[in-house]
Scaffold this active site. Structure first.
Site, PDB file in Angstrom:
ATOM      1  N   ASP A 132       0.863  -1.170   0.000  1.00 28.82           N
ATOM      2  CA  ASP A 132       0.000   0.000   0.000  1.00 28.82           C
ATOM      3  C   ASP A 132       0.908   1.231   0.000  1.00 28.82           C
ATOM      4  OD1 ASP A 132      -3.173   0.689   1.658  1.00 28.82           O
ATOM      5  OD2 ASP A 132      -2.096   1.743   0.079  1.00 28.82           O
TER       6      ASP A 132
HETATM    7  C1  GLC Z   1      -4.309   4.340  -0.304  1.00 28.74           C
HETATM    8  C2  GLC Z   1      -5.200   3.204   0.119  1.00 28.74           C
HETATM    9  C3  GLC Z   1      -5.304   2.107  -0.898  1.00 28.74           C
HETATM   10  C4  GLC Z   1      -5.210   2.693  -2.303  1.00 28.74           C
HETATM   11  C5  GLC Z   1      -3.815   3.272  -2.468  1.00 28.74           C
HETATM   12  C6  GLC Z   1      -3.637   3.935  -3.850  1.00 28.74           C
HETATM   13  O1  GLC Z   1      -3.524   4.780   0.770  1.00 28.74           O
HETATM   14  O2  GLC Z   1      -4.948   2.604   1.386  1.00 28.74           O
HETATM   15  O3  GLC Z   1      -6.558   1.441  -0.690  1.00 28.74           O
HETATM   16  O4  GLC Z   1      -5.436   1.690  -3.278  1.00 28.74           O
HETATM   17  O5  GLC Z   1      -3.497   4.210  -1.447  1.00 28.74           O
HETATM   18  O6  GLC Z   1      -4.465   5.047  -3.954  1.00 28.74           O
END
Ligand code: GLC
Length: 715
Positions: free
Chosen positions: A264
Site C-alpha cells: 500500500d
Molecule cells: C491508499 C489506500 C489504498 C489505495 C492506495 C492507492 O492509501 O490505502 O486502498 O489503493 O493508497 O491510492
C-alpha cells in the site's frame, strides 16, 4: 470463462516473460518492481527522463486519461534500453467515470452478480482510459463502523463478503477484451484495527485471522485475482507489509497465489514508524523478503536493492521471482502487443448502458428501515425537500468515497430525480441545512417553510469525505444539527421521509420512531436521484438488506451478529450477564434486516435430511409467496449454529442466501444447498474442520428472525 490465472494465455505469457527476464539488467529488473505516481512525470526538472532511460519505472498509479497514459507510454518505450510498457493502475472501486453505489451499498443488494456487472462496466471505462489494473476489490471484513473504510468493503460477514469478492474479481478480470487486473486488498485484517481507528494495530488470534479475515482473499484468489495489496497495519505485532507468514507461508504456500503483491502507498517506508525497520534499506529488505514484489510508490527499491544484493541480504533469484509475475501479467493484459489505447474509446464513459446499470444498482442497494405506509408515495401534490445532501454539494457526496476519477456534475440530484419522476408535484427545495451546527431559528425557519407541503423529504447523513480512508469517527450520530432538524420537521405534523446517505452505519435511534419512513440509500452514485425516485414512487420496491449491523449507540461497537455466546449470554433476565447497563442489548437494526413495500411468507419449509455426513450436503427447500400488493424481491437467508464444538462457535452464521423476485401474489419454490463443508471452522491447530454434532438452522428474513428453526446433525 476460466479465470485468467489458469488460462492457456497465462502459460504463454509466462513463457514470454521468462525469455524477456533473461535479457534485463539488474536496474531494469528492479524498475519493474517500482511504481510511481504523478509527481515523477509532472516535475519541472523532468526527473522521469533518467528514470525512463535507465528502465527504473514499471508502473504508474492515478494517472488519468487515454491521452496522458499514451504520452507517458510512448516516452517510456522510446527512452528505455529494453522497451517494457508500464502498467497503469488506479482505484476503480465502484466505477470509473460512471459511478456505481459504494461496495458496502452493493453488498446490501445480496446480489453478487450485480457487483460483477458493475465492475465489468467499470473495467470497460477504466480500460478505455489506459488502465490495465485496479486497486480493488477491497475485501476487509469490518465489524466496527467507527472505521470509515467500512464503506469500501462488503460488510461484516465472511461468507457474504467472499461471494462478493469472487464476483468483483470476475467482473474486473474476466472481461474478455478489457481485462482489468484485480487487486485483493488490504491484506490482511485491516478492518480489525483497534477502536476502528484507521492504520491502527490489528491484534487477532490466528484462528480468527484464518476464519474471519482471510477467506474473502482466498475466494478472490480462487476466482483468479492477479494481484494483492499489503496493508498498512501490523497484524499481531508484525506489519502486514513485512509479514512473511501472511505474504509467503499463507498467501503463496496455502492459497497458491501466483500473481504479485504491491505494497500500500508508503507502507514499506512506514515500517520505520512501526518500529519494525531501522532505516529505508532495512525496510526494503524486510518487506521484499517477506513477499512484497512491487513498491507503491517511488525509488526505495531502486535505491536500496542493489546494496542489499551486494551485502548478500537478497539474492538475484528473489528479484527474478518477483519480476516474473509482473512481466507475465503485462503480457497477459496485452500491453506488449498494444501498449496504447484509442482515445476514442473514452466515449464509453457515461454510456446509456452504464447509466442504466448505475440506476438499477442504486435501487437494489437501498435498505428500507422504517415505513408507516407513507411509501410508496401516492398522489402527492407538494413535497418539501431539505437536508444538507440536497445542496448542490450533494452531487459529490452522493457518489461516496474513492471517486477521484468521477464527475460529480453528472450526478443526478435527489431534486432532479424527483422532478423527473413526479413532474406534477410542486417540489419546494429548502436550502440552509448543513452538516455543522445550525442555530435554532434557522432550523425553525426550514421547518415552518416545509410545513406548507404535503410531505417532507429530508436527505441527511455524511459528506463523502467523512468515511473512506482516514475517515474514523468516535461518534456515529447524525453530525451537526441534522437530528434537531429532523425532529423539528417531524414536529410540524407533516410526514417526514428521511433518506440517509452515508458511507457507514449511523446511529438513527432518536429519529427512527419519529419519521414516517427511513430509507438508507447509502451513496448511490451517478444515478442517485433517479434511483431514489424509483424507490420513493414504488417503480422499484426496496429489496436491500443490511450487511453491517446498525448500532443503537456507538457504545455498543464493535457489535456484529455472528458473535460467540459467552458463558453469560445477554437475555435481560438478570444483572450478571454480558451486556451494558445503560443501553439495549440488541442493535438498532441487525445484520440481514430490510423492509419491503410488500410482504413475503415462507412456507412448506423442509430439510432434505435431519442428519448429514461430514462430506455430505443438506438441501433446504421452501415456498416463498409475495402476499402483498406490490411486486418485489425477497432475500431468503440461511443461518446455522454449531451447538457444541472444540472452539466456541458464533450464535449464528450465514451459510446461504437467495434473492428471489416475485410478482404480487406469486409463489416460488426456493432451494438452498448447505454443503457440510461450509460448516467448517478453524480449530486450535489452525486446521479447517467439520466436527460432528448437533446444529440449529434458521430460514430467516434477517439474522434476528427465529420464526423458522430446525435441528440437524452432522455425523
Ligand atoms: C491508499 C489506500 C489504498 C489505495 C492506495 C492507492 O492509501 O490505502 O486502498 O489503493 O493508497 O491510492
Amino acid at each position: 470463462m476460466d479465470n485468467i490465472m489458469n488460462s492457456p494465455a497465462y502459460k504463454a505469457a509466462r513463457e514470454k516473460a521468462q525469455e524477456l527476464l533473461k535479457k534485463l539488467t539488474l536496474t531494469e529488473k528492479i524498475g519493474q518492481l517500482s511504481q510511481f505516481g504523478n509527481s515523477i512525470y509532472s516535475s519541472e526538472e523532468k526527473i522521469y527522463e533518467d528514470h525512463f532511460r535507465e528502465g527504473k519505472v514499471g508502473s504508474f498509479l492515478t494517472l488519468r486519461g487515454a491521452e496522458k497514459t499514451n504520452k507517458i507510454q510512448s516516452d517510456l518505450l522510446e527512452m528505455q534500453r529494453t522497451p517494457i510498457p508500464a502498467i497503469f493502475a488506479d482505484d476503480v472501486i465502484h466505477g470509473y467515470r460512471t459511478t456505481f453505489p459504494t461496495p458496502i451499498a452493493q453488498s446490501c443488494s445480496w446480489d453478487p452478480e450485480l457487483t460483477e456487472r458493475c465492475d465489468a462496466a467499470a473495467a470497460k471505462e477504466a480500460y478505455a482510459a489506459g488502465l490495465k489494473w485496479t486497486f480493488g476489490p477491497m475485501v476487509d471484513i469490518a465489524r466496527d463502523p467507527r472505521w470509515g473504510r467500512i464503506m469500501e468493503g462488503f460488510g461484516e460477514d465472511t461468507y457474504l463478503c467472499s461471494q462478493f469478492a469472487a464476483a468483483a474479481v470476475r467482473g474486473f478480470q474476466d472481461n474478455g477484451k478489457t481485462p482489468l487486473l484485480a487487486c485483493m486488498k488490504h491484506y490482511a485484517a485491516y478492518g480489525a484495527c483497534v477502536g476502528g481507528r484507521d492504520y491502527n494495530t490489528a491484534d487477532v488470534s490466528l484462528e480468527t485471522l484464518h476464519e474471519v479475515y482471510l477467506p474473502p482473499f482466498k475466494a478472490g484468489i480462487d476466482a483468479g485475482a492477479a494481484t494483492v495489496m499489503s496493508a498498512f497495519n501490523d497484524v499481531n505485532g508484525v506489519p502486514a507489509t513485512a509479514n512473511h507468514y501472511l505474504l509467503t507461508d499463507v498467501l503463496r504456500g496455502q492459497f497458491g497465489f501466483k500473481g504479485f503483491v504491491v505494497s500500500d502507498a508508503g507502507a514499506v517506508g512506514e515500517l520505520i514508524a512501526h518500529g519494525f525497520a531501522a532505516d529505508p534499506k532495512d525496510a526494503v529488505c524486510k518487506a521484499f523478503s517477506a513477499g512484497v514484489d512491487m513498491i507503491m510508490a517511488g525509488d526505495m527499491f531502486n535505491d536500496n536493492i542493489p546494496a542489499l544484493l551486494e551485502e548478500g541480504k537478497l539474492k538475484m533469484e528473489d528479484i527474478d521471482r518477483s519480476v516474473l509475475p509482473i512481466l507475465t501479467l503485462k503480457y497477459l493484459t496485452g500491453l506488449f502487443e498494444e501498449p496504447y489505447v484509442d482515445p476514442d474509446g473514452e466515449k464509453i464513459f457515461f454510456c446509456e448502458e452504464h447509466l442504466a446499470l448505475a440506476r438499477e444498482a442504486g435501487t437494489q442497494c437501498a435498505v428500507l428501515l422504517e415505513n408507516n405506509g407513507i411509501l410508496p408515495l401516492k398522489n402527492v401534490k407538494s413535497i418539501a425537500l431539505t437536508g444538507p445532501l440536497t445542496h448542490p454539494c450533494g452531487q459529490a457526496h452522493l457518489l461516496g468515497g474513492w471517486c477521484g476519477i468521477a464527475d460529480p456534475s453528472r450526478t443526478v440530484t435527489i431534486e432532479d430525480g424527483l422532478r423527473a419522476a413526479i413532474p406534477d408535484a410542486n417540489i419546494n427545495v429548502i436550502p440552509g441545512a448543513t452538516f455543522v451546527h445550525m442555530d435554532k431559528e434557522d432550523i425553525d425557519a426550514i421547518a415552518s417553510d416545509a410545513a406548507g407541503s404535503d410531505v417532507i423529504i429530508a436527505v441527511v447523513g455524511e459528506e463523502n469525505g467523512m468515511a473512506g480512508e482516514a475517515g474514523s469517527k468516535a461518534d456515529l450520530d447524525l453530525c451537526g444539527s441534522q437530528e434537531d432538524l429532523i425532529l423539528a420537521l417531524c414536529d410540524t405534523g407533516r410526514p417526514v421521509i428521511c433518506l440517509v446517505s452515508a458511507g457507514r452505519p449511523l446511529v438513527l435511534s432518536k429519529i427512527k420512531d419519529k419519521v414516517a419512513a427511513l430509507l438508507n440509500i447509502w451513496q448511490p452514485g451517478t444515478e442517485a436521484g433517479n434511483a431514489v425516485a424509483d424507490l420513493l414512487t414504488g417503480k422499484v420496491n426496496p429489496s436491500g438488506h443490511l450487511t453491517t449491523t446498525f448500532p443503537y449507540t456507538v457504545g455498543q461497537v464493535p457489535i456484529y451478529y455472528n458473535h460467540p455466546s459467552t458463558g453469560r449470554p445477554a437475555s435481560g433476565r438478570w444483572r450478571f450477564e454480558s451486556k451494558y447497563m445503560d443501553c439495549p442489548i440488541e442493535p438498532l437494526y441487525p445484520f440481514g434486516y430490510g423492509l419491503s413495500y410488500t410482504s413475503f411468507e415462507y412456507s412448506e419449509i423442509s430439510l432434505s435430511s435431519d442428519s448429514i455426513a461430514a462430506d455430505g450436503e443438506l438441501k433446504v427447500s421452501l415456498t416463498v409467496t409475495n402476499t402483498g400488493d406490490q411486486d418485489g424481491a425477497a432475500v431468503v437467508q440461511l443461518y446455522v449454529r454449531d451447538l457444541v464444538a472444540s472452539r466456541v462457535r458464533p450464535v449464528k452464521e450465514l451459510k446461504g442466501f437467495k434473492k428471489v423476485f416475485l410478482e404480487k401474489g406469486a409463489s416460488t419454490r426456493v432451494v438452498i444447498s448447505l454443503p457440510a463443508a461450509n460448516l467448517a471452522f478453524v480449530n486450535s491447530d489452525l486446521e479447517w474442520v467439520v466436527e460432528p454434532g448437533q446444529f440449529k438452522l434458521w430460514i430467516a428474513d434477517n439474522s434476528a428472525d427465529e420464526r423458522f428453526e430446525f435441528d440437524f446433525e452432522v455425523t
